[in-house]
Design a protein around this motif. Structure first.
Motif, mmCIF file in Angstrom:
data_model
loop_
_atom_site.group_PDB
_atom_site.id
_atom_site.type_symbol
_atom_site.label_atom_id
_atom_site.label_comp_id
_atom_site.label_asym_id
_atom_site.label_seq_id
_atom_site.Cartn_x
_atom_site.Cartn_y
_atom_site.Cartn_z
ATOM 1 N N ILE A 57 0.825 -1.307 0.198
ATOM 2 C CA ILE A 57 0.085 -0.052 -0.129
ATOM 3 C C ILE A 57 0.860 1.348 0.105
ATOM 4 N N VAL A 58 0.572 2.232 -0.780
ATOM 5 C CA VAL A 58 1.111 3.427 -1.007
ATOM 6 C C VAL A 58 0.530 4.466 -0.704
ATOM 7 N N ILE A 59 0.295 5.242 0.096
ATOM 8 C CA ILE A 59 -0.679 6.432 0.539
ATOM 9 C C ILE A 59 -0.338 7.731 0.152
ATOM 10 N N ALA A 60 -0.795 8.458 -0.771
ATOM 11 C CA ALA A 60 -0.351 9.780 -0.840
ATOM 12 C C ALA A 60 -1.455 10.570 0.109
ATOM 13 N N ASN A 61 -0.706 10.899 1.196
ATOM 14 C CA ASN A 61 -1.826 11.813 2.087
ATOM 15 C C ASN A 61 -1.251 13.084 2.411
ATOM 16 N N ALA A 62 0.009 13.319 2.131
ATOM 17 C CA ALA A 62 0.480 14.732 2.233
ATOM 18 C C ALA A 62 -0.507 15.801 1.716
ATOM 19 N N GLY A 63 -0.815 16.750 2.313
ATOM 20 C CA GLY A 63 -1.708 18.027 1.924
ATOM 21 C C GLY A 63 -1.650 18.974 2.757
ATOM 22 N N VAL A 64 -1.646 20.472 2.030
ATOM 23 C CA VAL A 64 -1.864 21.439 2.981
ATOM 24 C C VAL A 64 -2.982 22.088 2.446
ATOM 25 N N SER A 65 -3.389 23.142 3.289
ATOM 26 C CA SER A 65 -4.802 23.923 3.274
ATOM 27 C C SER A 65 -4.674 25.247 3.711
ATOM 28 N N SER A 66 -5.201 26.344 2.989
ATOM 29 C CA SER A 66 -5.383 27.421 3.473
ATOM 30 C C SER A 66 -6.156 28.240 2.657
ATOM 31 N N GLY A 67 -6.971 29.247 3.318
ATOM 32 C CA GLY A 67 -7.867 30.208 2.709
ATOM 33 C C GLY A 67 -6.898 30.918 1.568
ATOM 34 N N THR A 68 -7.486 31.126 0.464
ATOM 35 C CA THR A 68 -6.925 31.941 -0.604
ATOM 36 C C THR A 68 -7.568 32.802 -1.317
ATOM 37 N N LEU A 69 -7.373 33.774 -1.729
ATOM 38 C CA LEU A 69 -7.980 34.908 -2.916
ATOM 39 C C LEU A 69 -7.073 35.246 -3.815
ATOM 40 N N THR A 70 -7.587 35.026 -5.005
ATOM 41 C CA THR A 70 -7.056 35.318 -6.133
ATOM 42 C C THR A 70 -6.512 36.740 -6.529
ATOM 43 N N GLU A 71 -7.446 37.377 -5.935
ATOM 44 C CA GLU A 71 -7.293 39.084 -6.016
ATOM 45 C C GLU A 71 -5.941 39.395 -5.292
ATOM 46 N N GLU A 116 -10.307 28.845 -3.127
ATOM 47 C CA GLU A 116 -9.963 28.504 -4.673
ATOM 48 C C GLU A 116 -8.889 27.505 -4.942
ATOM 49 N N ALA A 117 -7.843 27.747 -4.248
ATOM 50 C CA ALA A 117 -6.711 26.868 -4.494
ATOM 51 C C ALA A 117 -6.885 25.226 -4.063
ATOM 52 N N TYR A 118 -7.461 25.236 -2.596
ATOM 53 C CA TYR A 118 -7.562 23.778 -2.027
ATOM 54 C C TYR A 118 -8.697 23.119 -2.772
ATOM 55 N N SER A 119 -9.820 23.772 -2.953
ATOM 56 C CA SER A 119 -10.966 23.120 -3.711
ATOM 57 C C SER A 119 -10.642 22.599 -5.248
ATOM 58 N N ALA A 120 -9.651 23.472 -5.757
ATOM 59 C CA ALA A 120 -9.256 23.112 -7.121
ATOM 60 C C ALA A 120 -8.021 22.100 -7.121
ATOM 61 N N SER A 121 -7.428 21.934 -6.124
ATOM 62 C CA SER A 121 -6.373 21.056 -5.886
ATOM 63 C C SER A 121 -6.919 19.608 -5.725
ATOM 64 N N LYS A 122 -7.975 19.694 -4.665
ATOM 65 C CA LYS A 122 -8.606 18.441 -4.548
ATOM 66 C C LYS A 122 -9.446 17.845 -5.472
ATOM 67 N N SER A 123 -10.089 18.849 -6.225
ATOM 68 C CA SER A 123 -10.881 18.470 -7.532
ATOM 69 C C SER A 123 -9.848 17.880 -8.407
ATOM 70 N N ALA A 124 -8.689 18.387 -8.716
ATOM 71 C CA ALA A 124 -7.745 17.688 -9.510
ATOM 72 C C ALA A 124 -7.099 16.574 -9.263
ATOM 73 N N ALA A 125 -6.919 16.294 -7.711
ATOM 74 C CA ALA A 125 -6.639 15.035 -7.112
ATOM 75 C C ALA A 125 -7.631 13.693 -7.598
ATOM 76 N N ILE A 126 -8.941 14.232 -7.318
ATOM 77 C CA ILE A 126 -9.852 13.247 -7.799
ATOM 78 C C ILE A 126 -9.943 13.100 -9.103
ATOM 79 N N THR A 127 -9.735 13.773 -9.877
ATOM 80 C CA THR A 127 -9.824 13.478 -11.492
ATOM 81 C C THR A 127 -8.345 12.680 -11.971
ATOM 82 N N TYR A 128 -7.281 13.249 -11.362
ATOM 83 C CA TYR A 128 -6.011 12.637 -11.696
ATOM 84 C C TYR A 128 -6.140 10.912 -10.919
ATOM 85 N N LEU A 129 -6.650 10.807 -9.859
ATOM 86 C CA LEU A 129 -6.502 9.401 -9.573
ATOM 87 C C LEU A 129 -7.783 8.459 -10.277
ATOM 88 N N GLU A 130 -8.513 9.175 -10.837
ATOM 89 C CA GLU A 130 -9.581 8.499 -11.713
ATOM 90 C C GLU A 130 -8.663 7.883 -13.122
#
Length: 263
Positions: free
Chosen positions: A85-99, A157-171
């Motif tokens: 088993i290899v578990i890619a668990n490392a993750g960081v989170s923060s509120g971000t504002l593109t502006e 924006e960054a956290y949601s987008a990164s996790k969405s990307a992770a879900i699609t990447y894993l698929e």
């Protein structure tokens, strides 16, 4: 679960990663632990040996450093064997504002860790795990995503987008690995009681203790499910949100509480 599984976990020094390491240690696992904090890893290593781990190998590194992960994988395979088993668990989170221009560096860091770091974690193990699968011992590549990747959350924006990307990447990876027999498991946690969620200034429905979450994650990993939202109640919420028309979703969430802008 196989006797004495060989498990490699990133982001292992706290939160979900630490809870997963403790769970597998109690089952007599051989563990490889990767995280940025060397001293914390060494302290955790002693605790895991007391829990029942057969061996604990520690790799202080940043998952955005693919060369360091490659070296860790080579050493881990040479000294302990090919992981189950290899578990890619490392993750960081923060509120971000593109502006806010100062947030751009934080946005890059979140993607480097949550998306690139996941691929960099799996890459050096795949060839060896394919060989093991051909011998009748298919393993698991496990990515820890988030229900935050189901729909974009305001101020994240960054956290949601990164996790969405992770879900699609894993698929995509799941389809690539299918012929080999290697299972790719996507776990999308809801709210888990960890240092990452401790800073959230808003109610967190269905909040799970990290040790209970780890037990549920491990069951999903053992079954080799393709995708699991844990706790299951958040899966119902996620499905509901996914079905909402944009106009309705916008009205409901435009003024939702924001995660603090601190990484």
């Amino acid at each position: 679960m196989a006797a004495s599984p060989i498990v490699f976990i990133t982001g292992a020094s706290s939160g979900i990663g630490e809870a997963l390491a403790s769970h597998y240690a109690a089952h007599g696992a051989v563990l490889g632990l990767a995280a940025r904090r060397s001293e914390t890893l060494q302290t955790l290593s002693g605790k895991l040996m007391q829990l029942g781990a057969q061996r604990v190998a520690c790799y202080p590194l940043d998952v955005a450093d693919a060369a360091a992960l490659d070296a860790a994988a080579v050493d881990f395979i040479a000294t302990t064997g090919i992981p189950d088993i290899v578990i890619a668990n490392a993750g960081v989170s923060s509120g971000t504002l593109t502006e806010c221009k100062e947030d751009l560096a934080i946005i890059r860091r979140i993607f480097d860790t949550n998306v690139y770091g996941m691929a960099a974690t799996f890459a050096p193990f795949i060839e060896a795990m394919r060989e093991k699968a051909r011998a009748g011992l298919p393993g698991r590549l496990v990515g820890i995503a988030s229900v935050a990747g189901i729909r974009g959350l305001p101020g994240a924006e960054a956290y949601s987008a990164s996790k969405s990307a992770a879900i699609t990447y894993l698929e995509s990876l799941r389809l690539e690995m299918r012929p080999s027999g290697i299972k790719v498991v996507t776990i999308a946690p809801g709210y888990i009681r960890t240092p990452m969620t401790a800073v959230n200034p808003y109610p967190m429905p269905f909040l799970l203790p990290a040790d209970e979450a780890a037990r549920r994650f491990a069951r999903a990993i053992e079954r080799g499910v393709s995708y699991a939202v844990i706790p299951w109640q958040m899966g119902i919420v996620a499905k509901f949100l996914r079905l909402l028309p944009n106009a309705v979703y916008d009205r409901l969430f435009a003024n939702a509480p924001r995660k603090p802008r601190v990484l």
